[in-house]
Design an enzyme around this catalytic site. Structure first.
Site, short mmCIF file in Angstrom:
data_model
loop_
_atom_site.label_atom_id
_atom_site.label_comp_id
_atom_site.label_asym_id
_atom_site.label_seq_id
_atom_site.Cartn_x
_atom_site.Cartn_y
_atom_site.Cartn_z
N LYS A 225 -15.35 8.77 -9.40
CA LYS A 225 -14.90 8.65 -8.00
C LYS A 225 -16.05 8.79 -7.01
CE LYS A 225 -10.00 9.34 -8.56
NZ LYS A 225 -8.81 10.17 -8.35
N ARG A 259 -7.60 12.73 -16.30
CA ARG A 259 -7.49 11.27 -16.32
C ARG A 259 -8.89 10.68 -16.18
NH1 ARG A 259 -7.26 7.17 -12.67
NH2 ARG A 259 -5.94 5.40 -13.17
C1 8Y7 Z 1 -5.70 8.96 -9.85
C2 8Y7 Z 1 -4.58 8.27 -10.32
C3 8Y7 Z 1 -6.08 6.85 -9.66
C4 8Y7 Z 1 -5.67 10.38 -9.84
C5 8Y7 Z 1 -3.47 10.22 -10.79
C6 8Y7 Z 1 -9.38 5.95 -9.60
C7 8Y7 Z 1 -3.91 5.89 -10.55
C8 8Y7 Z 1 -8.36 5.65 -8.61
N1 8Y7 Z 1 -6.64 8.04 -9.45
N2 8Y7 Z 1 -3.48 8.89 -10.79
N3 8Y7 Z 1 -4.83 6.95 -10.19
N4 8Y7 Z 1 -4.53 10.97 -10.33
N5 8Y7 Z 1 -2.39 10.88 -11.24
O1 8Y7 Z 1 -10.56 6.03 -9.13
O2 8Y7 Z 1 -6.58 11.10 -9.43
O3 8Y7 Z 1 -9.14 6.10 -10.80
S1 8Y7 Z 1 -6.76 5.28 -9.30
#
Ligand code: 8Y7
Length: 289
Positions: A225, A259
């Protein structure tokens, strides 16, 4: 802690690494506008070999400024991939979406966790999730993806995120989604400046206990990020070390699910952090240098 997740019951006493599978034409294109399902599935199977305990399948980019995707298009991207994955692996599959129709179609195809960056606030989403037996990840976001990084403001970021999550937990309970199906997420980078992200990461344990005695499991996503751009000046392909540092800190603070894109490296970091926890690591009693 256990999470009820469709036909799975997940033991979260050891943190779980969730591998990110973006099924958008810029990630797994067949050369045109369609998804190459077999390449996407191969990537997921590689992440599972590396130790991912769950795969998060997403067909809509939530990056700031990303184009909107229609319901039918999103279903057309994610359902074939979920069906193929469910046929080839026994680990739970998560669907990253905010749309009620996509939630229903993905769960019918075999997904068992709904990962919604809008925390079931879109029309029909709460009801659609309640009609399934899938787990739900409720994430905090200030604003909308397109504009969320334009001057995000908080008086008390930890208190406000906590209050939001508490309110969404109450909405889920009232809709019939049991608390044993809920996961909470501070939404790192979603309408937050670096100082907000750091404050949330520094106060994770408070976020897992929104108005309850016992905690709810926390999911943290920081992989690649832009906070690492701000903090380290690193472009996206050089953010792994920063992400592992946060993953380690998050596990020491009690995070249950991480994640990530880089599964193998994160699995090692998580094992080290978990071993330190088991040895009695105490973040509340640091040496003052
Ligand atoms: C997150 C996410 C994304 C997160 C959850 C990226 C879909 C942006 N970030 N879902 N999604 N938490 N639960 O940079 O931090 O991965 S998308």
């Amino acid at each position: 802690m256990q999470l009820r997740c469709g036909r799975h019951t997940i033991d979260l006493s050891h943190p779980l690494v969730m591998g990110i599978l973006n099924v958008t034409p810029d990630s797994f294109s067949d050369g045109g506008q369609f998804i190459d399902v077999s390449r996407a599935v191969e990537h997921a199977l590689r992440m599972i070999e590396q130790g991912a305990g769950m795969i998060d399948v997403g067909g809509e980019s939530t990056r700031p400024g990303a184009a909107d995707v229609s319901e039918a298009e999103e279903i057309g991207r994610v359902v074939p991939v979920i069906e193929a994955l469910v046929a080839r692996t026994s680990i739970p599959i998560s669907i990253d979406t905010s749309k009620a129709a996509v939630m229903s179609a993905a769960v019918a195809a075999g997904a068992s966790l709904i990962n919604d960056v809008r925390a079931l606030r879109e029309p029909g989403a709460l009801e659609a999730a309640a009609r399934t037996d899938a787990a739900v990840c409720l994430m905090h976001m200030q604003g909308q993806p397109r504009t969320m990084q334009h001057e995000p403001r908080y008086d008390d970021v930890v208190g406000e995120v906590r209050a939001f999550l508490e309110q969404r937990v109450e909405a889920c309970l009232a809709a019939g989604i049991g608390r044993d199906r809920l996961v909470l997420d501070p939404g790192i980078g979603f309408g937050k400046r670096l100082e907000h992200n750091l404050a949330l990461l520094a106060h994770l344990p408070e976020l897992g206990r929104p108005g309850f005695d016992a905690g709810l499991p926390l999911l943290v996503g920081v992989s690649r990020k832009s906070m690492f751009q701000t903090l380290l000046g690193r472009p996206v392909e050089q953010r792994l070390a920063g992400g592992l540092a946060v993953a380690t800190a998050a596990v020491l603070a009690g995070a249950a699910i991480l994640r990530v894109h880089d599964v193998a490296e994160t699995v090692d970091a998580v094992k080290v952090a978990q071993a330190l926890r088991a040895a009695g690591y105490n973040a509340r009693a640091p040496i003052e240098n």
